[in-house]
Every structure is written in C-alpha cells, then in structure tokens.
Design a protein around this motif. Structure first.
Motif, PDB file in Angstrom:
ATOM      1  N   MET A   7       0.837  -1.163   0.000  1.00 35.06           N
ATOM      2  CA  MET A   7       0.000   0.000   0.000  1.00 35.06           C
ATOM      3  C   MET A   7       0.888   1.233   0.000  1.00 35.06           C
ATOM      4  O   MET A   7       1.942   1.235   0.603  1.00 35.06           O
ATOM      5  N   PHE A   8       0.429   2.270  -0.672  1.00 30.38           N
ATOM      6  CA  PHE A   8       1.190   3.511  -0.722  1.00 30.38           C
ATOM      7  C   PHE A   8       0.305   4.656  -0.266  1.00 30.38           C
ATOM      8  O   PHE A   8      -0.906   4.543  -0.212  1.00 30.38           O
ATOM      9  N   PHE A   9       0.932   5.766   0.089  1.00 32.09           N
ATOM     10  CA  PHE A   9       0.200   6.952   0.490  1.00 32.09           C
ATOM     11  C   PHE A   9       0.540   8.078  -0.451  1.00 32.09           C
ATOM     12  O   PHE A   9       1.683   8.252  -0.833  1.00 32.09           O
ATOM     13  N   ARG A  10      -0.477   8.812  -0.841  1.00 29.73           N
ATOM     14  CA  ARG A  10      -0.296   9.905  -1.780  1.00 29.73           C
ATOM     15  C   ARG A  10      -1.164  11.060  -1.310  1.00 29.73           C
ATOM     16  O   ARG A  10      -2.287  10.861  -0.879  1.00 29.73           O
ATOM     17  N   SER A  11      -0.650  12.252  -1.376  1.00 31.03           N
ATOM     18  CA  SER A  11      -1.417  13.421  -0.984  1.00 31.03           C
ATOM     19  C   SER A  11      -2.020  14.081  -2.211  1.00 31.03           C
ATOM     20  O   SER A  11      -1.379  14.178  -3.249  1.00 31.03           O
ATOM     21  N   VAL A  12      -3.257  14.505  -2.078  1.00 31.87           N
ATOM     22  CA  VAL A  12      -3.913  15.260  -3.141  1.00 31.87           C
ATOM     23  C   VAL A  12      -4.588  16.460  -2.508  1.00 31.87           C
ATOM     24  O   VAL A  12      -4.971  16.426  -1.347  1.00 31.87           O
ATOM     25  N   ASN A  13      -4.750  17.533  -3.261  1.00 30.67           N
ATOM     26  CA  ASN A  13      -5.439  18.708  -2.740  1.00 30.67           C
ATOM     27  C   ASN A  13      -6.931  18.444  -2.683  1.00 30.67           C
ATOM     28  O   ASN A  13      -7.502  17.870  -3.596  1.00 30.67           O
ATOM     29  N   VAL A  14      -7.543  18.881  -1.601  1.00 26.88           N
ATOM     30  CA  VAL A  14      -8.982  18.772  -1.459  1.00 26.88           C
ATOM     31  C   VAL A  14      -9.606  19.901  -2.259  1.00 26.88           C
ATOM     32  O   VAL A  14      -9.162  21.040  -2.184  1.00 26.88           O
ATOM     33  N   SER A  15     -10.628  19.582  -3.031  1.00 26.73           N
ATOM     34  CA  SER A  15     -11.301  20.627  -3.803  1.00 26.73           C
ATOM     35  C   SER A  15     -12.054  21.544  -2.846  1.00 26.73           C
ATOM     36  O   SER A  15     -12.442  21.131  -1.763  1.00 26.73           O
ATOM     37  N   PRO A  16     -12.285  22.770  -3.242  1.00 22.70           N
ATOM     38  CA  PRO A  16     -12.946  23.717  -2.358  1.00 22.70           C
ATOM     39  C   PRO A  16     -14.458  23.556  -2.313  1.00 22.70           C
ATOM     40  O   PRO A  16     -15.190  24.523  -2.199  1.00 22.70           O
ATOM     41  N   THR A  17     -14.948  22.324  -2.377  1.00 27.33           N
ATOM     42  CA  THR A  17     -16.387  22.084  -2.377  1.00 27.33           C
ATOM     43  C   THR A  17     -16.944  21.942  -0.972  1.00 27.33           C
ATOM     44  O   THR A  17     -18.122  21.691  -0.801  1.00 27.33           O
ATOM     45  N   GLY A  18     -16.088  22.065   0.032  1.00 26.44           N
ATOM     46  CA  GLY A  18     -16.554  21.938   1.403  1.00 26.44           C
ATOM     47  C   GLY A  18     -16.653  20.504   1.864  1.00 26.44           C
ATOM     48  O   GLY A  18     -17.235  20.223   2.898  1.00 26.44           O
ATOM     49  N   VAL A  19     -16.078  19.573   1.122  1.00 22.76           N
ATOM     50  CA  VAL A  19     -16.095  18.175   1.522  1.00 22.76           C
ATOM     51  C   VAL A  19     -15.227  18.038   2.754  1.00 22.76           C
ATOM     52  O   VAL A  19     -14.061  18.407   2.752  1.00 22.76           O
ATOM     53  N   ASN A  38     -13.682  15.435   5.670  1.00 21.21           N
ATOM     54  CA  ASN A  38     -13.327  14.036   5.710  1.00 21.21           C
ATOM     55  C   ASN A  38     -12.410  13.805   6.888  1.00 21.21           C
ATOM     56  O   ASN A  38     -11.560  14.624   7.176  1.00 21.21           O
ATOM     57  N   THR A  39     -12.547  12.656   7.554  1.00 24.21           N
ATOM     58  CA  THR A  39     -11.696  12.386   8.707  1.00 24.21           C
ATOM     59  C   THR A  39     -10.235  12.261   8.306  1.00 24.21           C
ATOM     60  O   THR A  39      -9.365  12.366   9.140  1.00 24.21           O
ATOM     61  N   GLY A  40      -9.959  12.022   7.035  1.00 18.74           N
ATOM     62  CA  GLY A  40      -8.584  11.923   6.565  1.00 18.74           C
ATOM     63  C   GLY A  40      -7.979  13.264   6.216  1.00 18.74           C
ATOM     64  O   GLY A  40      -6.847  13.338   5.788  1.00 18.74           O
ATOM     65  N   ALA A  41      -8.734  14.354   6.384  1.00 17.26           N
ATOM     66  CA  ALA A  41      -8.243  15.673   5.984  1.00 17.26           C
ATOM     67  C   ALA A  41      -7.280  16.235   7.025  1.00 17.26           C
ATOM     68  O   ALA A  41      -7.503  16.147   8.207  1.00 17.26           O
ATOM     69  N   VAL A  42      -6.186  16.806   6.545  1.00 13.28           N
ATOM     70  CA  VAL A  42      -5.219  17.482   7.391  1.00 13.28           C
ATOM     71  C   VAL A  42      -4.956  18.819   6.727  1.00 13.28           C
ATOM     72  O   VAL A  42      -4.337  18.877   5.674  1.00 13.28           O
ATOM     73  N   GLY A  43      -5.459  19.904   7.305  1.00 13.73           N
ATOM     74  CA  GLY A  43      -5.330  21.195   6.647  1.00 13.73           C
ATOM     75  C   GLY A  43      -6.072  21.162   5.333  1.00 13.73           C
ATOM     76  O   GLY A  43      -7.242  20.822   5.283  1.00 13.73           O
ATOM     77  N   ASP A  44      -5.388  21.485   4.238  1.00 20.87           N
ATOM     78  CA  ASP A  44      -6.033  21.453   2.934  1.00 20.87           C
ATOM     79  C   ASP A  44      -5.578  20.248   2.109  1.00 20.87           C
ATOM     80  O   ASP A  44      -5.727  20.232   0.909  1.00 20.87           O
ATOM     81  N   VAL A  45      -5.030  19.239   2.769  1.00 21.42           N
ATOM     82  CA  VAL A  45      -4.552  18.047   2.068  1.00 21.42           C
ATOM     83  C   VAL A  45      -5.270  16.819   2.610  1.00 21.42           C
ATOM     84  O   VAL A  45      -5.381  16.634   3.801  1.00 21.42           O
ATOM     85  N   LEU A  46      -5.777  16.009   1.703  1.00 23.33           N
ATOM     86  CA  LEU A  46      -6.427  14.760   2.064  1.00 23.33           C
ATOM     87  C   LEU A  46      -5.516  13.634   1.617  1.00 23.33           C
ATOM     88  O   LEU A  46      -5.071  13.614   0.467  1.00 23.33           O
ATOM     89  N   GLY A 101     -10.260   3.746   8.868  1.00 27.14           N
ATOM     90  CA  GLY A 101      -9.588   5.021   9.068  1.00 27.14           C
ATOM     91  C   GLY A 101      -8.905   5.568   7.827  1.00 27.14           C
ATOM     92  O   GLY A 101      -8.519   6.724   7.794  1.00 27.14           O
ATOM     93  N   ASN A 102      -8.758   4.749   6.798  1.00 28.30           N
ATOM     94  CA  ASN A 102      -8.114   5.195   5.560  1.00 28.30           C
ATOM     95  C   ASN A 102      -9.156   5.627   4.533  1.00 28.30           C
ATOM     96  O   ASN A 102     -10.320   5.245   4.607  1.00 28.30           O
ATOM     97  N   THR A 103      -8.691   6.414   3.551  1.00 32.37           N
ATOM     98  CA  THR A 103      -9.560   6.922   2.494  1.00 32.37           C
ATOM     99  C   THR A 103      -9.167   6.293   1.165  1.00 32.37           C
ATOM    100  O   THR A 103      -7.980   6.230   0.841  1.00 32.37           O
ATOM    101  N   TYR A 104     -10.158   5.849   0.417  1.00 36.87           N
ATOM    102  CA  TYR A 104      -9.941   5.167  -0.859  1.00 36.87           C
ATOM    103  C   TYR A 104     -10.796   5.825  -1.929  1.00 36.87           C
ATOM    104  O   TYR A 104     -11.953   6.174  -1.691  1.00 36.87           O
TER     105      TYR A 104
END
Length: 138
Positions: free
Chosen positions: A1-13, A15-23, A57-60
């Motif tokens: 398994m790998f981890f990758r950061s992506v920017n959260v869109s500004p749609t107000g979503v 998520n428990t996996g969110a840290v700042g503006d990175v999910l 606890g993980n996001t897919y």
C-alpha cells in the motif's frame, strides 16, 4: 500500500482523513466495466469483481472516469448486503463522497472507512450483479 497526498477541492467536503487542505488517499482504484458474457461487471484495476481490502480510518478513491462507466451509467455505491439494493439492502453512505457522472473526466466514488465498519459490498445502483466485496480490516 502507498500513500499519496492530493489537494482537497474547495467544495466543502470534510473528511476524517483531511489534514489542513490536504487529504491523504490511501489508494486509488481504476474502475472499468465490461461484459465477460454474463452481463456487465465492474473491474477493479483490471480484475473482474475483485475483492478489495479497505483499512479502517483510511480513504480510498474509486476512479470512475473511464468511458466504460458511462452510457448507460454505472454509479458505484456501497452496501452491507451483497449486490446492495438489488440484494435487498440499502446504500451505505458513512464516509462516502461521490463526484461527477460515471464515465466522465474526474468522476469518482470515495470512502473514508469508519472505525468498526462492517464488511462492505460495492455495487452498481443502476444494474444488478456487477459488484463484489470490500473487506474492512481494523
């Protein structure tokens, strides 16, 4: 398994996996649809009706941007019952976000797996018999 950061869109979503503006997306699965002779089936990363493991606890993200997901539309959903609403169950929505229309650029279904989540099943909300199992180990 790998981890990758992506920017959260500004749609107000949120998520428990969110840290700042990175999910942090734990994994992204490419979803395609094909008919092997017994009706349309979901293929996950090229494997027909693959059983996937979704750690609590993980996001897919289930990427449905491939054109085979559209026309007719094959929206991927989750349930606690095999084949979802077709099997007599209901849609499981805890931690689930859907974006776009299946078969179009940027379309996906995403789940942040709740702690203590039951075994889940992915299914097509428009057609029976397409899905498979999603185990949720802690």
């Amino acid at each position: 398994m790998f981890f990758r950061s992506v920017n959260v869109s500004p749609t107000g979503v949120s998520n428990t996996g969110a840290v700042g503006d990175v999910l942090v997306i734990s994994d992204t699965f490419a979803i395609t649809v094909s008919n092997p002779g017994s009706g349309n089936k979901y293929y996950i990363d090229g494997v027909q009706q693959a059983t996937v493991s979704l750690t609590e606890g993980n996001t897919y993200r289930f990427d449905q941007s491939d054109s085979t997901n559209g026309s007719p539309s094959h929206p991927l959903r989750f349930s606690t019952i095999s084949d979802g609403t077709w099997g007599g169950g209901s849609e499981y929505t805890t931690g689930v976000v859907t974006v776009g229309s299946p078969g179009t650029a940027g379309a996906y279904t995403q789940i942040t797996v709740a702690i203590g989540a039951p075994t889940l099943y992915y299914y097509c909300s428009n057609h029976s018999g397409m899905g498979g199992q999603a185990n949720t180990p802690s």
